[in-house]
Every structure is written in C-alpha cells, then in structure tokens.
Write an enzyme that holds these catalytic residues in place. Structure first.
Site, PDB file in Angstrom:
ATOM      1  N   ARG A  96      59.043 -23.263  27.773  1.00  0.00           N
ATOM      2  CA  ARG A  96      58.828 -23.680  26.398  1.00  0.00           C
ATOM      3  C   ARG A  96      57.431 -24.294  26.303  1.00  0.00           C
ATOM      4  NH1 ARG A  96      63.256 -21.145  24.126  1.00  0.00           N
ATOM      5  NH2 ARG A  96      65.102 -21.601  25.381  1.00  0.00           N
ATOM      6  N   SER A 104      91.172 -11.406  23.128  1.00  0.00           N
ATOM      7  CA  SER A 104      91.490 -12.809  22.830  1.00  0.00           C
ATOM      8  C   SER A 104      92.463 -12.893  21.662  1.00  0.00           C
ATOM      9  CB  SER A 104      90.213 -13.577  22.489  1.00  0.00           C
ATOM     10  OG  SER A 104      89.703 -13.170  21.238  1.00  0.00           O
ATOM     11  N   ARG A 138      73.564 -19.029  21.018  1.00  0.00           N
ATOM     12  CA  ARG A 138      72.866 -19.957  20.145  1.00  0.00           C
ATOM     13  C   ARG A 138      73.555 -20.011  18.788  1.00  0.00           C
ATOM     14  NH1 ARG A 138      66.485 -20.208  18.758  1.00  0.00           N
ATOM     15  NH2 ARG A 138      67.035 -18.249  17.755  1.00  0.00           N
ATOM     16  N   THR A 151      66.272 -11.148  24.238  1.00  0.00           N
ATOM     17  CA  THR A 151      67.165 -12.297  24.108  1.00  0.00           C
ATOM     18  C   THR A 151      68.599 -11.815  24.210  1.00  0.00           C
ATOM     19  OG1 THR A 151      68.054 -13.961  22.576  1.00  0.00           O
ATOM     20  CG2 THR A 151      66.885 -12.108  21.587  1.00  0.00           C
ATOM     21  N   ASP A 196      62.793 -14.958  18.545  1.00  0.00           N
ATOM     22  CA  ASP A 196      62.188 -15.251  17.251  1.00  0.00           C
ATOM     23  C   ASP A 196      61.072 -16.290  17.353  1.00  0.00           C
ATOM     24  OD1 ASP A 196      62.444 -14.895  14.229  1.00  0.00           O
ATOM     25  OD2 ASP A 196      62.620 -17.070  14.421  1.00  0.00           O
ATOM     26  N   ASP A 240      69.958 -11.848  18.174  1.00  0.00           N
ATOM     27  CA  ASP A 240      69.736 -12.515  16.892  1.00  0.00           C
ATOM     28  C   ASP A 240      68.365 -12.247  16.276  1.00  0.00           C
ATOM     29  OD1 ASP A 240      68.284 -13.949  18.727  1.00  0.00           O
ATOM     30  OD2 ASP A 240      68.966 -15.924  18.067  1.00  0.00           O
ATOM     31  N   ASP A 261      71.018 -13.118  22.831  1.00  0.00           N
ATOM     32  CA  ASP A 261      71.765 -13.527  21.638  1.00  0.00           C
ATOM     33  C   ASP A 261      71.907 -12.439  20.584  1.00  0.00           C
ATOM     34  OD1 ASP A 261      71.821 -16.035  22.852  1.00  0.00           O
ATOM     35  OD2 ASP A 261      70.005 -16.701  21.803  1.00  0.00           O
ATOM     36  N   GLY A 310      63.932 -18.163  26.292  1.00  0.00           N
ATOM     37  CA  GLY A 310      64.985 -17.989  27.295  1.00  0.00           C
ATOM     38  C   GLY A 310      64.858 -16.656  28.013  1.00  0.00           C
ATOM     39  N   GLU A 324      78.891 -20.331  20.981  1.00  0.00           N
ATOM     40  CA  GLU A 324      78.101 -21.541  21.224  1.00  0.00           C
ATOM     41  C   GLU A 324      77.741 -22.251  19.917  1.00  0.00           C
ATOM     42  OE1 GLU A 324      73.956 -22.677  23.612  1.00  0.00           O
ATOM     43  OE2 GLU A 324      74.385 -20.597  23.069  1.00  0.00           O
TER      44      GLU A 324
END
Length: 326
Positions: free
Chosen positions: A75, A189, A174, A128, A106, A132, A130, A14, A226
């Site tokens: 991809r 929130s 993700r 990324t 990753d 992550d 994310d 991504g 997500e």
C-alpha cells in the site's frame, strides 16, 4: 501518437493468484515487440522509492504456476497525494518509462489515471480476487480464490456433519459478495449472506435452522461475505438461542494464495498481452476488461463509474437450492 520505448510493470494492492502470469505476459510480449521492460517492485511505493529493475525473458521463467507476485505489492498512502503522483511520474521519466502496466484493483487504477494525466501512458489490468471491478466480467484471481474457499468449506462441512453442528463461514471479497455467492451455490449452503442483498435477520436464520432440524437435517452451513461481517457474533447468537453447537470460521488470506487455476492463468496471460498491445498503439488511461466473452478496453474513469450488480438469477437459484424440503 507517442511511441513507447520502455514499458514498466507493477502490481499494486492485494495480491491475487495469476498476477505472475500477467507479469510474464507483459514482459515477454513487450520484448517480442522490441521494447525494453522494467519491473517496479512493491507497487507505487516502489515507484516513488525507485525500486526498479530491468527484466528479460529469463526474469519471468517458471513463474506462471506461482501464487502471489514476484514484484511484490504494498500500500502507498503517499500516492494518494498530488505530490506523490508527480514524484512517480518524474521517476518514470528519469528511467525512460513511457508506458506503464498496473496490475491491481480499483484503488490501483486511481493511481494509473493520475499518472496518465501527468503524461505517462498507463494501462490497468484487473487483478483482484474480489471480482469488484465494474467494467469487467472477470478479474484475475477470482477463480482460484473461489476454488480455495470451496475446498476449505467442503472440509468444514464434513466435520460439521459428523458433529451435527451449525457452521458459519466467512469468505473474502471486501465489499462484494461474489465469492460468497459462488460458494453458497457450489458448497450447497443453507444460507448465504451478501452485502448487496441487505441484512438477513438472525431470527430468520434461526428459524431456518430449527425448521430444517425438525425435518431431520443434522447440520447447517451459512456462508457470510466479508462485507457483511459479524460472523463470530452470529455463531454465538445461534448457539445461545438454539442450543445447537455452532462454530465460526473466517477463512481469511488463504484465499489469496496458491497456484493459480487454468482459468486465471489464461485470463492473466491474455490481459497482460492485450495491455502491451494497447501501449504500443499509443493508448493511455485504459483498463483491460473481459466482457461478453471478449477482451476489450475502457477509459479508466468510464470503467470505474460503470454499475455492476450481483446476478439476481444466481442469487435466486442459491435460495431455491438452499431450501431443505422433504
């Protein structure tokens, strides 16, 4: 120690804001060290299809402020096979690429490790939104993505307040909840749902909404990661069981776009330059990381196998600050 003469650079997986800043750093640092630099377009797919171009200082002019990636990304299922990986390594040798910088996540680093096993010096740079990648405190694109989501949620909250609604907003990430956690705190929130913290029952959320309404609160904002999903279903259930008008919004890929923030440009530039330094030192199968305020590197497999968890203190603070008390 194997001397590196030609450095290749590609972006994989991504896209993330700041990837162009990292590409720019790799190209210009490589040239400054007297190396030839080649760009590989469309990730590993472009590698095995020989979509490879020479790059110079002008190739990366006026790109640091641009989102996305000028080298494109795609991809590549073929690269999950030993045949595809071997073909990629052979193409690197065909073009004289003896050092390769892979900017991605990753999955991209799995490909980097495979190429290293096949004799191509590889360095991974974490790109990324994310956040992550286990071995690093920061990944390129996260700051911009969080700010994009935060600004969008602020706007949603304005109209939610005007109509006295409940809003359920899903952010990207993700399987990781970092964007959701940051937005939960930064957007104020009332509830934040993270995959790392297990499922909160719909009944508990509804009880929170009803309790806050009784205290006079006119709107309710729920941030959903997500990896939790079920955003539209949750919104329907809330409306059915409370009678309160409820809207679901999935922010989606707008979080990946846009001009990168100063934070992303800085980290991307430093990480890209660091990757070139590592290649010129003869290192391979390493991933660049930002850890405890410093740029460091780890063996790719070691880095991928590290454990990374959501900051419990941030989550506790989000829960405390989310409470509506009178």
């Amino acid at each position: 120690m194997k001397e590196i003469n030609t450095i290749g650079v590609l972006t994989s997986g991504g896209d993330a804001p700041g990837m162009n800043a990292a590409i720019r750093a790799v190209v210009r640092m490589g040239l400054a060290k007297g190396k030839r630099v080649m760009g590989i377009r469309k990730g590993y797919n472009g590698l095995i299809n020989e979509d490879i171009i020479d790059m110079n200082a002008r190739s990366v002019s006026d790109i640091i402020q641009r989102g996305g990636t000028i080298l494109y990304t795609a991809r590549c299922q073929d690269f999950f096979t030993i045949e595809g990986q071997t073909k990629g390594a052979n193409i690197c040798r065909k073009y004289g690429i003896d050092g390769l910088v892979i900017i991605g996540g990753d999955g991209s680093f799995k490909g980097a490790a495979a190429l290293s096993e096949l004799g191509i010096n590889t360095i991974g740079v974490p790109g990324t939104i994310d956040l992550d990648i286990n071995c690093t405190d920061y990944t390129i694109g996260f700051d911009t993505a969080v700010n994009t989501a935060m600004e969008a949620i602020d706007k949603i909250r304005d109209t939610s307040t005007s109509h006295e609604r409940c809003s359920v907003v899903e952010v990207m990430g993700r399987h990781a909840g970092y964007i959701a956690l940051w937005c939960g705190i930064c957007n104020g929130s009332e509830d934040v749902l993270l995959p790392e913290k297990g499922k909160i029952s719909t009944k508990q959320i509804i009880n929170n909404i009803i309790a806050n309404r009784k205290k006079g609160k006119k709107h309710h904002l729920i941030i959903v990661a997500e990896g939790v999903g079920g955003t539209e279903k949750l919104a329907r259930e809330i409306e059915e069981k409370t009678g309160i008008e409820t809207r679901a919004t999935i922010l989606g890929h707008l979080q990946r776009g846009g001009s990168p923030s100063a934070v992303d440009r800085m980290h991307a530039s430093m990480m890209g330059a660091y990757a070139v330094d590592l290649l010129c030192e003869g290192k391979s199968n390493r991933v660049v990381a930002y850890k405890d305020g410093k740029y460091v590197d780890f063996d790719i497999e070691e880095g991928r196998n590290m454990i990374k968890v959501i900051d419990d203190r941030k989550f506790q603070v989000s829960q405390i600050l989310d409470k509506y008390t009178l």
